[in-house]
Design an enzyme around this catalytic site. Sequence first.
Site, mmCIF file in Angstrom:
data_model
loop_
_atom_site.group_PDB
_atom_site.id
_atom_site.type_symbol
_atom_site.label_atom_id
_atom_site.label_comp_id
_atom_site.label_asym_id
_atom_site.label_seq_id
_atom_site.Cartn_x
_atom_site.Cartn_y
_atom_site.Cartn_z
ATOM 1 N N ILE A 102 -4.561 0.332 -11.235
ATOM 2 C CA ILE A 102 -3.741 0.155 -10.044
ATOM 3 C C ILE A 102 -4.634 -0.138 -8.841
ATOM 4 C CG2 ILE A 102 -3.710 2.669 -9.677
ATOM 5 C CD1 ILE A 102 -0.856 2.339 -8.473
ATOM 6 N N CYS A 103 -4.063 -0.847 -7.868
ATOM 7 C CA CYS A 103 -4.696 -1.143 -6.581
ATOM 8 C C CYS A 103 -5.899 -2.074 -6.750
ATOM 9 C CB CYS A 103 -5.041 0.150 -5.848
ATOM 10 S SG CYS A 103 -5.379 -0.082 -4.083
ATOM 11 N N ALA A 104 -7.088 -1.624 -6.407
ATOM 12 C CA ALA A 104 -8.292 -2.446 -6.568
ATOM 13 C C ALA A 104 -8.821 -2.420 -7.996
ATOM 14 C CB ALA A 104 -9.388 -1.958 -5.610
ATOM 15 N N ASN A 123 -3.729 -4.839 -5.726
ATOM 16 C CA ASN A 123 -3.539 -4.775 -4.287
ATOM 17 C C ASN A 123 -3.696 -6.182 -3.700
ATOM 18 O OD1 ASN A 123 -4.676 -4.544 -1.432
ATOM 19 N ND2 ASN A 123 -3.917 -2.483 -1.808
ATOM 20 N N SER A 152 -0.934 -2.605 -11.445
ATOM 21 C CA SER A 152 -0.013 -2.266 -10.364
ATOM 22 C C SER A 152 -0.713 -2.487 -9.023
ATOM 23 C CB SER A 152 0.451 -0.818 -10.517
ATOM 24 O OG SER A 152 1.473 -0.510 -9.602
#
Length: 187
Positions: A102-104, A123, A152
């Site tokens: 998720i994210c980075a 992200n 995500s």
Amino acid sequence: MAKVAVFIADGSEEVEAITPVDLMRRADIEVDVVSIKETLEITASRGVKLTADKLISEIDFDEYDALVLPGGVLGTNNLNACEELKKNIVKFNDQKKVIAAICAAPTVFGELGLLKGKQSTCNPGFWDSLRASDADVVEDQKVFVNGNIITSQAMGTSVDFGLALVECLNGAEAAESLRKNIRFGAI
């Protein structure tokens, strides 16, 4: 019962680490929070102290069905510097076992070449990094499941991410029951 390892490092984003752990444990999935450091305690991205269940040096990767990476810029960089983790991410992908980020953190998968020509998300600040690894970036979905790879977007999609993990590991009915139980989304 599925067994999952969630990896944390200094700088990991707190919500992205803890929310999926919470949701998977509510769904009776066995989860180990694993520190890539030589100590169980890490300092997360907002200064929160998190204590892992195990050290990476103590685990047998073959016991797990899924590997999960939370984001946070510093946390992602620290995870990406862990050769033992990266070696096993590639192994899991080759075996079609679940890998999730998720994210980075999806950039770790991208840099390993695992997203080449595949749809994924992260992200928005890292879309260009994913594109540089030849990933097909999906901008309009909070979570994207592509076979064994779950990606995500950010802290605000942590519940969606956790529910996607539950669905992947325990089925759609389990995820929907949990979603209703925690009163997430439409009731």
